[in-house]
Design a protein around this motif. Structure first.
Motif, PDB file in Angstrom:
ATOM      1  N   SER A 140       0.796  -1.227   0.000  1.00 49.82           N
ATOM      2  CA  SER A 140       0.000   0.000   0.000  1.00 49.82           C
ATOM      3  C   SER A 140       0.827   1.276   0.000  1.00 49.82           C
ATOM      4  O   SER A 140       0.268   2.371   0.083  1.00 49.82           O
ATOM      5  N   THR A 141       2.139   1.152  -0.095  1.00 49.67           N
ATOM      6  CA  THR A 141       3.027   2.317  -0.031  1.00 49.67           C
ATOM      7  C   THR A 141       3.928   2.379  -1.262  1.00 49.67           C
ATOM      8  O   THR A 141       4.254   1.348  -1.855  1.00 49.67           O
ATOM      9  N   SER A 142       4.350   3.581  -1.608  1.00 49.35           N
ATOM     10  CA  SER A 142       5.234   3.723  -2.774  1.00 49.35           C
ATOM     11  C   SER A 142       6.593   3.089  -2.493  1.00 49.35           C
ATOM     12  O   SER A 142       7.165   2.427  -3.368  1.00 49.35           O
ATOM     13  N   ALA A 143       7.120   3.269  -1.279  1.00 44.80           N
ATOM     14  CA  ALA A 143       8.411   2.676  -0.939  1.00 44.80           C
ATOM     15  C   ALA A 143       8.332   1.154  -0.962  1.00 44.80           C
ATOM     16  O   ALA A 143       9.235   0.470  -1.464  1.00 44.80           O
ATOM     17  N   GLY A 144       7.230   0.622  -0.416  1.00 45.44           N
ATOM     18  CA  GLY A 144       7.063  -0.827  -0.407  1.00 45.44           C
ATOM     19  C   GLY A 144       6.965  -1.399  -1.803  1.00 45.44           C
ATOM     20  O   GLY A 144       7.595  -2.414  -2.130  1.00 45.44           O
ATOM     21  N   LYS A 145       6.189  -0.745  -2.664  1.00 51.84           N
ATOM     22  CA  LYS A 145       6.037  -1.235  -4.036  1.00 51.84           C
ATOM     23  C   LYS A 145       7.320  -1.043  -4.843  1.00 51.84           C
ATOM     24  O   LYS A 145       7.615  -1.839  -5.747  1.00 51.84           O
ATOM     25  N   ALA A 146       8.092  -0.019  -4.506  1.00 57.10           N
ATOM     26  CA  ALA A 146       9.385   0.163  -5.175  1.00 57.10           C
ATOM     27  C   ALA A 146      10.306  -1.010  -4.871  1.00 57.10           C
ATOM     28  O   ALA A 146      11.026  -1.506  -5.751  1.00 57.10           O
ATOM     29  N   LEU A 147      10.282  -1.470  -3.621  1.00 56.37           N
ATOM     30  CA  LEU A 147      11.108  -2.618  -3.245  1.00 56.37           C
ATOM     31  C   LEU A 147      10.576  -3.906  -3.870  1.00 56.37           C
ATOM     32  O   LEU A 147      11.345  -4.746  -4.344  1.00 56.37           O
ATOM     33  N   LEU A 148       9.287  -4.066  -3.894  1.00 56.80           N
ATOM     34  CA  LEU A 148       8.692  -5.263  -4.502  1.00 56.80           C
ATOM     35  C   LEU A 148       8.989  -5.336  -5.996  1.00 56.80           C
ATOM     36  O   LEU A 148       9.139  -6.430  -6.552  1.00 56.80           O
ATOM     37  N   SER A 149       9.102  -4.192  -6.643  1.00 53.03           N
ATOM     38  CA  SER A 149       9.307  -4.172  -8.102  1.00 53.03           C
ATOM     39  C   SER A 149      10.637  -4.795  -8.509  1.00 53.03           C
ATOM     40  O   SER A 149      10.829  -5.146  -9.676  1.00 53.03           O
ATOM     41  N   LEU A 150      11.554  -4.946  -7.559  1.00 55.42           N
ATOM     42  CA  LEU A 150      12.855  -5.546  -7.855  1.00 55.42           C
ATOM     43  C   LEU A 150      12.796  -7.070  -7.857  1.00 55.42           C
ATOM     44  O   LEU A 150      13.740  -7.726  -8.301  1.00 55.42           O
ATOM     45  N   LEU A 151      11.696  -7.616  -7.386  1.00 54.66           N
ATOM     46  CA  LEU A 151      11.567  -9.069  -7.251  1.00 54.66           C
ATOM     47  C   LEU A 151      10.822  -9.668  -8.440  1.00 54.66           C
ATOM     48  O   LEU A 151       9.994  -9.003  -9.066  1.00 54.66           O
ATOM     49  N   PRO A 152      11.089 -10.949  -8.734  1.00 57.24           N
ATOM     50  CA  PRO A 152      10.281 -11.640  -9.746  1.00 57.24           C
ATOM     51  C   PRO A 152       8.828 -11.727  -9.266  1.00 57.24           C
ATOM     52  O   PRO A 152       8.558 -11.734  -8.061  1.00 57.24           O
ATOM     53  N   ASN A 153       7.908 -11.820 -10.202  1.00 65.90           N
ATOM     54  CA  ASN A 153       6.488 -11.846  -9.843  1.00 65.90           C
ATOM     55  C   ASN A 153       6.118 -12.994  -8.927  1.00 65.90           C
ATOM     56  O   ASN A 153       5.263 -12.845  -8.042  1.00 65.90           O
ATOM     57  N   ASP A 154       6.758 -14.154  -9.113  1.00 64.72           N
ATOM     58  CA  ASP A 154       6.401 -15.283  -8.247  1.00 64.72           C
ATOM     59  C   ASP A 154       6.792 -15.032  -6.800  1.00 64.72           C
ATOM     60  O   ASP A 154       6.081 -15.436  -5.870  1.00 64.72           O
ATOM     61  N   GLU A 155       7.908 -14.316  -6.584  1.00 63.03           N
ATOM     62  CA  GLU A 155       8.303 -13.971  -5.217  1.00 63.03           C
ATOM     63  C   GLU A 155       7.365 -12.932  -4.618  1.00 63.03           C
ATOM     64  O   GLU A 155       7.061 -12.957  -3.412  1.00 63.03           O
ATOM     65  N   ILE A 156       6.900 -12.011  -5.458  1.00 63.84           N
ATOM     66  CA  ILE A 156       5.935 -11.015  -4.987  1.00 63.84           C
ATOM     67  C   ILE A 156       4.657 -11.709  -4.523  1.00 63.84           C
ATOM     68  O   ILE A 156       4.102 -11.378  -3.463  1.00 63.84           O
ATOM     69  N   LEU A 157       4.203 -12.681  -5.303  1.00 65.96           N
ATOM     70  CA  LEU A 157       2.983 -13.405  -4.934  1.00 65.96           C
ATOM     71  C   LEU A 157       3.166 -14.202  -3.649  1.00 65.96           C
ATOM     72  O   LEU A 157       2.251 -14.286  -2.817  1.00 65.96           O
ATOM     73  N   GLN A 158       4.352 -14.777  -3.467  1.00 63.74           N
ATOM     74  CA  GLN A 158       4.630 -15.508  -2.231  1.00 63.74           C
ATOM     75  C   GLN A 158       4.581 -14.567  -1.023  1.00 63.74           C
ATOM     76  O   GLN A 158       4.042 -14.911   0.031  1.00 63.74           O
ATOM     77  N   LYS A 159       5.143 -13.375  -1.201  1.00 65.42           N
ATOM     78  CA  LYS A 159       5.106 -12.393  -0.119  1.00 65.42           C
ATOM     79  C   LYS A 159       3.670 -11.936   0.141  1.00 65.42           C
ATOM     80  O   LYS A 159       3.252 -11.771   1.293  1.00 65.42           O
ATOM     81  N   PHE A 160       2.935 -11.714  -0.937  1.00 68.70           N
ATOM     82  CA  PHE A 160       1.547 -11.243  -0.810  1.00 68.70           C
ATOM     83  C   PHE A 160       0.720 -12.226   0.014  1.00 68.70           C
ATOM     84  O   PHE A 160      -0.106 -11.816   0.838  1.00 68.70           O
ATOM     85  N   ASP A 161       0.949 -13.505  -0.200  1.00 68.12           N
ATOM     86  CA  ASP A 161       0.194 -14.534   0.528  1.00 68.12           C
ATOM     87  C   ASP A 161       0.454 -14.474   2.032  1.00 68.12           C
ATOM     88  O   ASP A 161      -0.392 -14.907   2.833  1.00 68.12           O
ATOM     89  N   LYS A 162       1.606 -13.937   2.419  1.00 68.37           N
ATOM     90  CA  LYS A 162       1.966 -13.870   3.845  1.00 68.37           C
ATOM     91  C   LYS A 162       1.601 -12.533   4.488  1.00 68.37           C
ATOM     92  O   LYS A 162       1.784 -12.349   5.687  1.00 68.37           O
ATOM     93  N   MET A 163       1.120 -11.583   3.670  1.00 71.78           N
ATOM     94  CA  MET A 163       0.768 -10.258   4.190  1.00 71.78           C
ATOM     95  C   MET A 163      -0.652 -10.264   4.764  1.00 71.78           C
ATOM     96  O   MET A 163      -1.508 -11.031   4.348  1.00 71.78           O
ATOM     97  N   THR A 164      -0.864  -9.382   5.720  1.00 70.81           N
ATOM     98  CA  THR A 164      -2.212  -9.116   6.205  1.00 70.81           C
ATOM     99  C   THR A 164      -2.753  -7.952   5.385  1.00 70.81           C
ATOM    100  O   THR A 164      -2.357  -6.794   5.564  1.00 70.81           O
TER     101      THR A 164
END
Length: 255
Positions: A140-164
């Protein structure tokens, strides 16, 4: 005195040779001579001394010279000895002063965004998110999404599954597909946006800060009360430039 002057000149030239090869890559003696305009006998002695001391390597097939791991090791030690947070604070202060916004530096910690430093030259204090020690969502933040953008999509999805995931505002991204679409836009334009996704009335723009080992140290973001197309252009231009400059100072080299 001439001997001392010649010694200093040789040292200056040796550093010049190292810097030139570092910026250009492998170079032959002829290429160095053309680039530096140092007479060939003197240049040969300098290059030979650098090779003998382990700072340059000579390719036996091509005859070109390149930096050795010893030179790289010295650079790594120099970067490690930097108090990078003092450099970050300096850049945040520069951004906040020049642009009149809140400038933050945040890192990922346990799948959340943690604000480590925040500079608000105008003392607006209008956002809780921008305070040091506050945690926010990566999604939900620009800084957070900037960091996520460096990861492959599958890793982003894995992280998303662990987020509240919570709908903090009507604009909050709450689905993995929407997040990946937003991340794709982030990668294309070179910076992430938070358009009232974390707090109503809060608009942010963020980019990653890279370190010498090619990984992100964190993210720098700017927060304000509006984000017109003109604001976005003005903020993004200075933010991207400042982040790239600081990343280079910290030893990062893009490929």
């Amino acid at each position: 005195m001439p001997v001392a002057e010649n010694s200093f000149q040789a040292i200056d030239r040796a550093f010049l040779v190292l810097e030139t090869i570092a910026h250009t890559g492998a170079m032959s003696l002829a290429e160095l001579h053309k680039a530096l305009n140092i007479n060939k006998p003197a240049l040969f002695r300098i290059v030979q001394a650098l090779c003998n001391n382990g700072y340059l390597l000579r390719d036996e097939k091509t005859g070109s010279f390149s930096l050795s791991l010893k030179a790289f090791e010295i650079g790594v030690h120099a970067v490690r000895s930097l108090n990078y947070m003092s450099l970050v604070k300096s850049v945040l202060r520069e951004l906040s002063t020049e642009l009149g916004v809140i400038a933050q530096f945040s890192v990922e910690d346990h799948n959340e965004l943690l604000c480590l430093e925040s500079i608000d030259i105008n003392n607006t204090g209008f956002s809780v998110y921008t305070r040091v020690g506050e945690r926010s969502g990566l999604y939900s933040t620009s800084a957070g999404k900037a960091l996520l953008s460096l990861l492959p999509n599958d890793e982003i999805l894995q992280k998303f599954d662990k987020m509240t995931i919570r709908a903090l505002t009507p604009n909050t991204i709450t689905t993995p597909d929407a997040l990946l679409q937003d991340i794709a836009k982030t990668r294309t334009r070179g910076y992430a946006l938070d358009l009232e996704e974390n707090e109503p009335g809060l608009f942010c723009i963020g980019v990653p800060l890279m370190g010498y080992n090619g990984t992100a140290l964190g993210a720098i973001s700017l927060s304000g009360r509006s984000m017109t197309p003109e604001d976005e252009q003005r903020l993004s231009t200075m933010l991207v430039s400042s982040s790239q400059r600081l990343s280079t100072m910290l030893g990062y080299t893009s490929h």
